[in-house]
Scaffold this motif. Structure first.
Motif, PDB file in Angstrom:
ATOM      1  N   LYS A 173      90.373  21.156  62.757  1.00 42.33           N
ATOM      2  CA  LYS A 173      90.286  20.800  64.178  1.00 42.33           C
ATOM      3  C   LYS A 173      91.612  21.044  64.882  1.00 42.33           C
ATOM      4  O   LYS A 173      91.641  21.515  66.013  1.00 42.33           O
ATOM      5  N   ILE A 174      92.710  20.715  64.208  1.00 46.63           N
ATOM      6  CA  ILE A 174      94.026  20.922  64.807  1.00 46.63           C
ATOM      7  C   ILE A 174      94.262  22.415  65.012  1.00 46.63           C
ATOM      8  O   ILE A 174      94.702  22.849  66.073  1.00 46.63           O
ATOM      9  N   GLU A 175      93.944  23.208  64.002  1.00 46.79           N
ATOM     10  CA  GLU A 175      94.129  24.657  64.092  1.00 46.79           C
ATOM     11  C   GLU A 175      93.283  25.240  65.218  1.00 46.79           C
ATOM     12  O   GLU A 175      93.741  26.076  65.994  1.00 46.79           O
ATOM     13  N   GLN A 176      92.039  24.801  65.352  1.00 41.64           N
ATOM     14  CA  GLN A 176      91.172  25.282  66.424  1.00 41.64           C
ATOM     15  C   GLN A 176      91.707  24.881  67.791  1.00 41.64           C
ATOM     16  O   GLN A 176      91.672  25.661  68.738  1.00 41.64           O
ATOM     17  N   ARG A 177      92.209  23.670  67.876  1.00 39.19           N
ATOM     18  CA  ARG A 177      92.776  23.180  69.137  1.00 39.19           C
ATOM     19  C   ARG A 177      93.950  24.057  69.572  1.00 39.19           C
ATOM     20  O   ARG A 177      94.059  24.457  70.725  1.00 39.19           O
ATOM     21  N   ILE A 178      94.821  24.365  68.619  1.00 43.46           N
ATOM     22  CA  ILE A 178      95.971  25.215  68.918  1.00 43.46           C
ATOM     23  C   ILE A 178      95.506  26.607  69.328  1.00 43.46           C
ATOM     24  O   ILE A 178      96.011  27.195  70.275  1.00 43.46           O
ATOM     25  N   GLY A 179      94.499  27.125  68.619  1.00 45.45           N
ATOM     26  CA  GLY A 179      93.969  28.446  68.943  1.00 45.45           C
ATOM     27  C   GLY A 179      93.396  28.529  70.340  1.00 45.45           C
ATOM     28  O   GLY A 179      93.513  29.554  71.017  1.00 45.45           O
ATOM     29  N   ARG A 180      92.754  27.468  70.795  1.00 45.67           N
ATOM     30  CA  ARG A 180      92.192  27.456  72.143  1.00 45.67           C
ATOM     31  C   ARG A 180      93.285  27.475  73.206  1.00 45.67           C
ATOM     32  O   ARG A 180      93.126  28.040  74.275  1.00 45.67           O
ATOM     33  N   ILE A 181      94.392  26.824  72.891  1.00 47.08           N
ATOM     34  CA  ILE A 181      95.481  26.717  73.861  1.00 47.08           C
ATOM     35  C   ILE A 181      96.348  27.968  73.858  1.00 47.08           C
ATOM     36  O   ILE A 181      96.756  28.464  74.893  1.00 47.08           O
ATOM     37  N   HIS A 182      96.630  28.482  72.677  1.00 49.21           N
ATOM     38  CA  HIS A 182      97.544  29.622  72.545  1.00 49.21           C
ATOM     39  C   HIS A 182      96.752  30.884  72.260  1.00 49.21           C
ATOM     40  O   HIS A 182      96.290  31.113  71.152  1.00 49.21           O
ATOM     41  N   ARG A 183      96.569  31.704  73.246  1.00 48.59           N
ATOM     42  CA  ARG A 183      95.781  32.931  73.130  1.00 48.59           C
ATOM     43  C   ARG A 183      96.679  34.159  73.129  1.00 48.59           C
ATOM     44  O   ARG A 183      97.811  34.129  73.619  1.00 48.59           O
ATOM     45  N   ILE A 184      96.122  35.262  72.624  1.00 51.46           N
ATOM     46  CA  ILE A 184      96.832  36.540  72.692  1.00 51.46           C
ATOM     47  C   ILE A 184      97.063  36.861  74.166  1.00 51.46           C
ATOM     48  O   ILE A 184      96.178  36.691  74.988  1.00 51.46           O
ATOM     49  N   GLY A 185      98.252  37.313  74.471  1.00 49.67           N
ATOM     50  CA  GLY A 185      98.595  37.607  75.852  1.00 49.67           C
ATOM     51  C   GLY A 185      99.245  36.435  76.561  1.00 49.67           C
ATOM     52  O   GLY A 185      99.604  36.538  77.739  1.00 49.67           O
ATOM     53  N   GLN A 186      99.402  35.347  75.849  1.00 53.86           N
ATOM     54  CA  GLN A 186     100.052  34.164  76.424  1.00 53.86           C
ATOM     55  C   GLN A 186     101.461  34.549  76.872  1.00 53.86           C
ATOM     56  O   GLN A 186     102.206  35.150  76.119  1.00 53.86           O
ATOM     57  N   THR A 187     101.805  34.237  78.082  1.00 57.45           N
ATOM     58  CA  THR A 187     103.118  34.640  78.607  1.00 57.45           C
ATOM     59  C   THR A 187     104.133  33.499  78.608  1.00 57.45           C
ATOM     60  O   THR A 187     105.308  33.730  78.824  1.00 57.45           O
ATOM     61  N   GLN A 188     103.679  32.271  78.369  1.00 53.67           N
ATOM     62  CA  GLN A 188     104.586  31.126  78.363  1.00 53.67           C
ATOM     63  C   GLN A 188     104.514  30.423  77.010  1.00 53.67           C
ATOM     64  O   GLN A 188     103.513  30.514  76.303  1.00 53.67           O
ATOM     65  N   ASP A 189     105.593  29.741  76.678  1.00 58.19           N
ATOM     66  CA  ASP A 189     105.604  28.981  75.434  1.00 58.19           C
ATOM     67  C   ASP A 189     104.544  27.884  75.489  1.00 58.19           C
ATOM     68  O   ASP A 189     104.265  27.317  76.541  1.00 58.19           O
ATOM     69  N   VAL A 190     103.946  27.636  74.326  1.00 58.89           N
ATOM     70  CA  VAL A 190     102.950  26.581  74.202  1.00 58.89           C
ATOM     71  C   VAL A 190     103.518  25.518  73.282  1.00 58.89           C
ATOM     72  O   VAL A 190     104.033  25.820  72.208  1.00 58.89           O
ATOM     73  N   PHE A 191     103.451  24.279  73.708  1.00 59.79           N
ATOM     74  CA  PHE A 191     103.930  23.170  72.901  1.00 59.79           C
ATOM     75  C   PHE A 191     102.742  22.280  72.553  1.00 59.79           C
ATOM     76  O   PHE A 191     101.962  21.910  73.426  1.00 59.79           O
ATOM     77  N   ILE A 192     102.613  21.967  71.284  1.00 53.59           N
ATOM     78  CA  ILE A 192     101.518  21.135  70.806  1.00 53.59           C
ATOM     79  C   ILE A 192     102.097  19.812  70.321  1.00 53.59           C
ATOM     80  O   ILE A 192     103.033  19.792  69.529  1.00 53.59           O
ATOM     81  N   PHE A 193     101.543  18.722  70.792  1.00 52.81           N
ATOM     82  CA  PHE A 193     101.961  17.398  70.358  1.00 52.81           C
ATOM     83  C   PHE A 193     100.755  16.700  69.752  1.00 52.81           C
ATOM     84  O   PHE A 193      99.703  16.628  70.376  1.00 52.81           O
ATOM     85  N   ASN A 194     100.918  16.214  68.545  1.00 49.86           N
ATOM     86  CA  ASN A 194      99.864  15.465  67.878  1.00 49.86           C
ATOM     87  C   ASN A 194     100.345  14.034  67.705  1.00 49.86           C
ATOM     88  O   ASN A 194     101.269  13.773  66.951  1.00 49.86           O
ATOM     89  N   PHE A 195      99.705  13.141  68.417  1.00 46.76           N
ATOM     90  CA  PHE A 195     100.071  11.736  68.336  1.00 46.76           C
ATOM     91  C   PHE A 195      99.222  11.046  67.280  1.00 46.76           C
ATOM     92  O   PHE A 195      98.052  11.376  67.102  1.00 46.76           O
ATOM     93  N   CYS A 196      99.836  10.113  66.584  1.00 44.01           N
ATOM     94  CA  CYS A 196      99.087   9.350  65.592  1.00 44.01           C
ATOM     95  C   CYS A 196      99.733   7.987  65.414  1.00 44.01           C
ATOM     96  O   CYS A 196     100.903   7.794  65.726  1.00 44.01           O
ATOM     97  N   LEU A 197      98.973   7.093  64.909  1.00 40.31           N
ATOM     98  CA  LEU A 197      99.422   5.740  64.645  1.00 40.31           C
ATOM     99  C   LEU A 197     100.214   5.716  63.339  1.00 40.31           C
ATOM    100  O   LEU A 197      99.822   6.348  62.356  1.00 40.31           O
ATOM    101  N   LYS A 198     101.341   5.007  63.328  1.00 44.37           N
ATOM    102  CA  LYS A 198     102.169   4.904  62.122  1.00 44.37           C
ATOM    103  C   LYS A 198     101.351   4.316  60.972  1.00 44.37           C
ATOM    104  O   LYS A 198     100.573   3.404  61.151  1.00 44.37           O
ATOM    105  N   ASP A 199     101.525   4.908  59.791  1.00 44.96           N
ATOM    106  CA  ASP A 199     100.832   4.508  58.566  1.00 44.96           C
ATOM    107  C   ASP A 199      99.317   4.684  58.640  1.00 44.96           C
ATOM    108  O   ASP A 199      98.575   4.058  57.896  1.00 44.96           O
ATOM    109  N   SER A 200      98.854   5.537  59.534  1.00 46.31           N
ATOM    110  CA  SER A 200      97.422   5.832  59.606  1.00 46.31           C
ATOM    111  C   SER A 200      97.124   7.068  58.764  1.00 46.31           C
ATOM    112  O   SER A 200      98.031   7.808  58.365  1.00 46.31           O
ATOM    113  N   ILE A 201      95.869   7.305  58.512  1.00 43.03           N
ATOM    114  CA  ILE A 201      95.474   8.479  57.742  1.00 43.03           C
ATOM    115  C   ILE A 201      95.903   9.754  58.469  1.00 43.03           C
ATOM    116  O   ILE A 201      96.299  10.738  57.840  1.00 43.03           O
TER     117      ILE A 201
END
Length: 117
Positions: free
Chosen positions: A2-30
């Motif tokens: 799911k994370i890889e697909q999410r990144i793929g949707r955001i960052h496409r071929i021809g992208q002209t600007q940097d893409v930053f991905i942030f994954n938030f999670c709860l400490k000590d969570s799975i």
């Protein structure tokens, strides 16, 4: 995946600007354990889309990442036990990544750099 697909949707071929991905999670969570393995051990975010699935396939023919993660989470009680189990999983994934890279290099030597797996 799911994370890889999410990144793929955001960052496409021809992208002209940097893409930053942030994954938030709860400490000590799975999610924290999974993201730590994917980021720190196998550098998933530096891989080409699709490589993560190939790497996971190099662990074992019957390897199911989500089942292994859930099994670890449910079978271990303390944070130390969970950390140890996830570290072992991370080491297994790192070995699978190295095996994948070796295979990739061998393919390039045999078939040339333009070879698509």
């Amino acid at each position: 995946m799911k994370i890889e697909q999410r990144i793929g949707r955001i960052h496409r071929i021809g992208q002209t600007q940097d893409v930053f991905i942030f994954n938030f999670c709860l400490k000590d969570s799975i999610e924290e354990y999974i993201l730590r393995i994917l980021h720190d051990k196998i550098n998933m975010f530096e891989l080409v889309v699709g490589e993560i699935e190939t790497i996971l396939g190099n662990v074992d023919d019957e390897f199911d990442f989500s089942e292994v993660v859930m099994d670890i989470w449910l079978k271990h009680q303390s944070n130390d036990e969970i950390n140890t189990a996830f570290e072992k999983l991370a080491d297994d994934l790192l070995k699978a990544k190295d095996k994948y890279r070796e295979t990739q290099e061998l393919d390039e030597q045999i078939f040339g750099e333009d070879f698509e797996a």
